[in-house]
Design a protein around this motif. Structure first.
Motif, PDB file in Angstrom:
ATOM      1  N   ILE A  58       0.715  -1.541  -0.155  1.00  0.00           N
ATOM      2  CA  ILE A  58      -0.220   0.644  -0.114  1.00  0.00           C
ATOM      3  C   ILE A  58       0.863   1.317  -0.069  1.00  0.00           C
ATOM      4  O   ILE A  58       2.018   1.477   0.559  1.00  0.00           O
ATOM      5  CB  ILE A  58      -0.700   0.123   0.872  1.00  0.00           C
ATOM      6  N   GLU A  59       0.289   1.539  -0.889  1.00  0.00           N
ATOM      7  CA  GLU A  59       0.982   3.591  -0.613  1.00  0.00           C
ATOM      8  C   GLU A  59       0.410   4.563  -0.906  1.00  0.00           C
ATOM      9  O   GLU A  59      -0.962   4.704  -1.334  1.00  0.00           O
ATOM     10  CB  GLU A  59       1.881   4.376  -1.998  1.00  0.00           C
ATOM     11  N   HIS A  60       0.417   6.340  -0.416  1.00  0.00           N
ATOM     12  CA  HIS A  60      -0.380   7.013  -0.489  1.00  0.00           C
ATOM     13  C   HIS A  60      -0.355   8.011  -0.847  1.00  0.00           C
ATOM     14  O   HIS A  60       1.353   7.735  -1.006  1.00  0.00           O
ATOM     15  CB  HIS A  60      -0.954   7.542   1.095  1.00  0.00           C
ATOM     16  N   THR A  61      -0.807   8.531  -1.723  1.00  0.00           N
ATOM     17  CA  THR A  61      -0.156   9.538  -2.674  1.00  0.00           C
ATOM     18  C   THR A  61      -1.005  10.568  -2.366  1.00  0.00           C
ATOM     19  O   THR A  61      -0.569  12.255  -3.678  1.00  0.00           O
ATOM     20  CB  THR A  61      -0.105   9.693  -4.220  1.00  0.00           C
ATOM     21  N   GLY A  62      -2.360  11.337  -2.475  1.00  0.00           N
ATOM     22  CA  GLY A  62      -2.138  12.222  -1.604  1.00  0.00           C
ATOM     23  C   GLY A  62      -2.793  13.626  -2.863  1.00  0.00           C
ATOM     24  O   GLY A  62      -2.605  14.776  -3.055  1.00  0.00           O
ATOM     25  N   GLY A  63      -3.320  13.091  -4.460  1.00  0.00           N
ATOM     26  CA  GLY A  63      -2.912  14.065  -5.301  1.00  0.00           C
ATOM     27  C   GLY A  63      -1.907  14.474  -5.935  1.00  0.00           C
ATOM     28  O   GLY A  63      -1.893  14.906  -6.526  1.00  0.00           O
ATOM     29  N   TYR A  64       0.193  14.066  -5.300  1.00  0.00           N
ATOM     30  CA  TYR A  64       0.209  14.048  -5.908  1.00  0.00           C
ATOM     31  C   TYR A  64       1.833  12.921  -5.911  1.00  0.00           C
ATOM     32  O   TYR A  64       1.931  12.705  -4.511  1.00  0.00           O
ATOM     33  CB  TYR A  64       1.500  15.756  -4.715  1.00  0.00           C
ATOM     34  N   TYR A  65       1.988  12.906  -6.960  1.00  0.00           N
ATOM     35  CA  TYR A  65       2.713  11.229  -7.044  1.00  0.00           C
ATOM     36  C   TYR A  65       4.644  11.476  -7.577  1.00  0.00           C
ATOM     37  O   TYR A  65       4.635  12.893  -8.077  1.00  0.00           O
ATOM     38  CB  TYR A  65       2.233  10.410  -7.958  1.00  0.00           C
ATOM     39  N   ALA A  66       5.238  10.804  -6.426  1.00  0.00           N
ATOM     40  CA  ALA A  66       6.708  11.579  -6.920  1.00  0.00           C
ATOM     41  C   ALA A  66       6.963  11.224  -8.157  1.00  0.00           C
ATOM     42  O   ALA A  66       6.279  10.604  -8.603  1.00  0.00           O
ATOM     43  CB  ALA A  66       7.254  11.315  -5.553  1.00  0.00           C
ATOM     44  N   GLY A  67       8.020  11.402  -8.279  1.00  0.00           N
ATOM     45  CA  GLY A  67       8.988  11.335  -9.673  1.00  0.00           C
ATOM     46  C   GLY A  67       9.497  10.708  -9.659  1.00  0.00           C
ATOM     47  O   GLY A  67      10.478  10.386 -10.351  1.00  0.00           O
ATOM     48  N   ILE A  68       8.504   8.833  -9.499  1.00  0.00           N
ATOM     49  CA  ILE A  68      10.084   7.285  -9.652  1.00  0.00           C
ATOM     50  C   ILE A  68       9.349   7.506 -10.862  1.00  0.00           C
ATOM     51  O   ILE A  68       9.691   6.333 -11.407  1.00  0.00           O
ATOM     52  CB  ILE A  68       8.332   6.689  -8.382  1.00  0.00           C
ATOM     53  N   GLU A  69       8.523   7.902 -11.867  1.00  0.00           N
ATOM     54  CA  GLU A  69       8.007   6.986 -13.227  1.00  0.00           C
ATOM     55  C   GLU A  69       9.659   8.222 -14.173  1.00  0.00           C
ATOM     56  O   GLU A  69       9.770   6.971 -14.858  1.00  0.00           O
ATOM     57  CB  GLU A  69       7.381   7.755 -13.620  1.00  0.00           C
ATOM     58  N   GLU A  70      10.294   8.591 -13.455  1.00  0.00           N
ATOM     59  CA  GLU A  70      11.169   9.734 -13.894  1.00  0.00           C
ATOM     60  C   GLU A  70      12.507   8.606 -14.145  1.00  0.00           C
ATOM     61  O   GLU A  70      12.382   8.047 -12.865  1.00  0.00           O
ATOM     62  CB  GLU A  70      11.307  10.733 -13.763  1.00  0.00           C
ATOM     63  N   ASP A  71      13.160   8.442 -14.936  1.00  0.00           N
ATOM     64  CA  ASP A  71      14.629   7.875 -15.150  1.00  0.00           C
ATOM     65  C   ASP A  71      15.436   8.127 -14.581  1.00  0.00           C
ATOM     66  O   ASP A  71      15.321   9.405 -14.230  1.00  0.00           O
ATOM     67  CB  ASP A  71      14.711   7.413 -16.399  1.00  0.00           C
ATOM     68  N   HIS A  72      16.419   8.451 -14.207  1.00  0.00           N
ATOM     69  CA  HIS A  72      17.167   8.448 -13.706  1.00  0.00           C
ATOM     70  C   HIS A  72      18.258   9.881 -14.358  1.00  0.00           C
ATOM     71  O   HIS A  72      18.616   9.158 -15.813  1.00  0.00           O
ATOM     72  CB  HIS A  72      18.706   7.520 -12.746  1.00  0.00           C
ATOM     73  N   GLU A  73      18.607  10.516 -14.327  1.00  0.00           N
ATOM     74  CA  GLU A  73      20.148  11.689 -14.877  1.00  0.00           C
ATOM     75  C   GLU A  73      20.995  10.364 -15.204  1.00  0.00           C
ATOM     76  O   GLU A  73      21.938  11.125 -16.286  1.00  0.00           O
ATOM     77  CB  GLU A  73      19.365  12.443 -14.853  1.00  0.00           C
ATOM     78  N   GLN A  74      21.183  10.278 -14.068  1.00  0.00           N
ATOM     79  CA  GLN A  74      22.461  10.105 -13.804  1.00  0.00           C
ATOM     80  C   GLN A  74      23.056   8.099 -13.152  1.00  0.00           C
ATOM     81  O   GLN A  74      21.539   8.405 -12.954  1.00  0.00           O
ATOM     82  CB  GLN A  74      23.853  10.460 -12.771  1.00  0.00           C
ATOM     83  N   PRO A  75      23.759   7.236 -13.808  1.00  0.00           N
ATOM     84  CA  PRO A  75      23.774   6.496 -13.561  1.00  0.00           C
ATOM     85  C   PRO A  75      24.039   5.935 -12.129  1.00  0.00           C
ATOM     86  O   PRO A  75      24.631   6.986 -10.840  1.00  0.00           O
ATOM     87  CB  PRO A  75      24.871   5.805 -13.917  1.00  0.00           C
TER      88      PRO A  75
END
Length: 432
Positions: free
Chosen positions: A203-220
């Motif tokens: 379970i996770e709570h997002t509260g209308g704002y979801y962290a940028g987990i979908e974004e790929d890392h800019e650095q290895p």
């Protein structure tokens, strides 16, 4: 003579399609609660777990936001009064022979405790956990609400763990909530633990704002993860908890930074090159009032100077001027898992807004002994990089319930970060 001209791309005309796809997996079930004004709540749900629904199901609830918030506060108080602060039966003020005065607050392994007493205490938690979700939040006799409730119960009774996201304008301690009793439930503690949403599902709570987990890392990812221990060294001066073992676990195989003052934390937050994969806080948390504003969470390190959401917002530079700041944060401070309201008044929400991939923290005033045990169990698993934060939190809660008969693991809640993982660079010579 031909030559290449310098080019600087200032926009992303491909809208991210040139990047590799994210490894994040969509949730099996998304349940949303949107607050309209002072007295209306719109409930909605969708996802592949709802096999009989082809589209998002919505309905206005009969409960008001005020009722839900009051019941949530009551549930947290029940966990304190009916579990953490329970004393063995004896003369008033005198502990039973051979048992600590508050066994559920001072012991982690409860398998040696009288199981009838423990069962009675856990039964109270399940009763009020069911009441909040199905009698108050989803309570009422209207056809639409009843249908919504039935669909949700059917989905949550899944024997396979689901990835459940609660996207809600108000925060409810979702892992502490329970399914109604059913004729198929196992008898005893095992059956009661299975009713907790935190036992059945990730379970996770997002509260209308979801962290940028979908974004790929800019650095290895680095070969040695960078982690930090932000703590109050005055907690547990006699060494009754396993806090020292937690610090040792953080240092193994990682680059550890230790901070004990607000100034040190402010300097780190202001550093545009700050790139920590994990931030661990071991300190006290308290609510502070600032009339007419609602109370907000404050934590203190060794110097006892208050640290709150405004501390983070004041010192963290804009995200577009920094290296990617995406730590997973374990806020092991009382009430630190509360996400806050719309004015971002709580520390966890502020960290999410500034880039943190997820926040894990307790929903109640957590006993120190258990808090240290939980941190050791969670961090030992998470630091391997083998599992996500969502899978780890779920496994840890089950570990304490199934093996130690302790439900306090359900009192830790994840705010975003279900897919957060401590990534490490592949060793040299590893095949691609």
């Amino acid at each position: 003579m031909a030559r290449e001209l310098p080019v600087r791309v200032v926009q992303d005309p491909s809208l991210g399609f040139t990047r590799l796809p994210s490894r994040a997996t969509p949730p099996d079930l998304v349940v949303g609660f949107d607050v309209y004004g002072e007295d209306r709540v719109l409930a909605r749900m969708h996802g592949p777990a709802l096999t009989t629904l082809r589209s998002e199901h919505k309905t206005f609830l009969e409960a008001s936001p005020r009722q839900v918030r009051a019941a949530t506060a009551h549930l947290r108080q029940v966990w304190k009064d009916e579990f953490v602060a329970v004393q063995p039966p004896a003369e008033p003020g005198v502990p039973a022979p051979g048992r600590p005065a508050y066994p559920y607050a001072t012991l982690t392994d409860l398998t040696g405790e009288p199981q009838d007493e423990l069962g009675a205490a856990v039964s109270q938690l399940t009763t009020y956990g069911t009441q909040l979700l199905f009698d108050i939040l989803l309570g009422g006799g209207g056809d639409n609400v009843k249908r919504f409730r039935e669909f949700l119960i059917k989905a949550l009774r899944s024997e396979q763990p689901l990835r459940v996201r609660f996207d809600s304008d108000f925060f409810v301690p979702w892992p502490m909530l329970c399914l109604p009793p059913d004729a198929t439930d196992e008898p005893g503690l095992a059956g009661m633990f299975r009713r907790f949403l935190g036992h059945r599902h990730r379970i996770e709570h997002t509260g209308g704002y979801y962290a940028g987990i979908e974004e790929d890392h800019e650095q290895p990812p680095p070969a040695r993860p960078t982690v930090s221990l932000n703590h109050d060294t005055g907690i547990d001066p006699r060494g009754r908890t396993r806090a020292d073992e937690v610090a040792a676990a953080l240092a193994r195989g990682a680059t550890l930074t230790e901070r004990t003052t607000r100034t040190q934390l402010e300097q780190a937050l202001a550093d545009t090159g700050l790139d920590e994969q994990l931030m661990y806080f071991w300190c006290h948390g308290r609510f502070q009032t600032a009339d007419p504003e609602p109370p907000y969470l404050v934590v203190r390190l060794t110097d006892q100077r208050p640290i709150d959401a405004y501390t983070v917002q004041a010192h963290r530079p804009p995200r577009d001027s920094c290296v990617p700041f995406q730590p997973f944060v374990l806020l092991n401070a009382c009430y630190a898992g509360l996400s806050g309201n719309a004015d971002l008044a709580y520390l966890g929400r502020a960290l999410i807004e500034t880039g943190a991939r997820g926040i894990l923290g307790p929903q109640i005033e957590m006993p120190q002994v258990f808090a240290a045990e939980y941190a050791l169990e969670f961090l030992t698993r998470y630091l391997t990089g083998d599992e996500t934060a969502g899978a780890t939190a779920h496994a840890v809660a089950r570990h304490f319930a199934d093996e130690l008969h302790n439900p306090l693991g359900f009192a830790y809640a994840l705010h975003c970060g279900m897919d957060a993982r401590l990534e490490r660079a592949e060793p040299a010579g590893t095949p691609a």
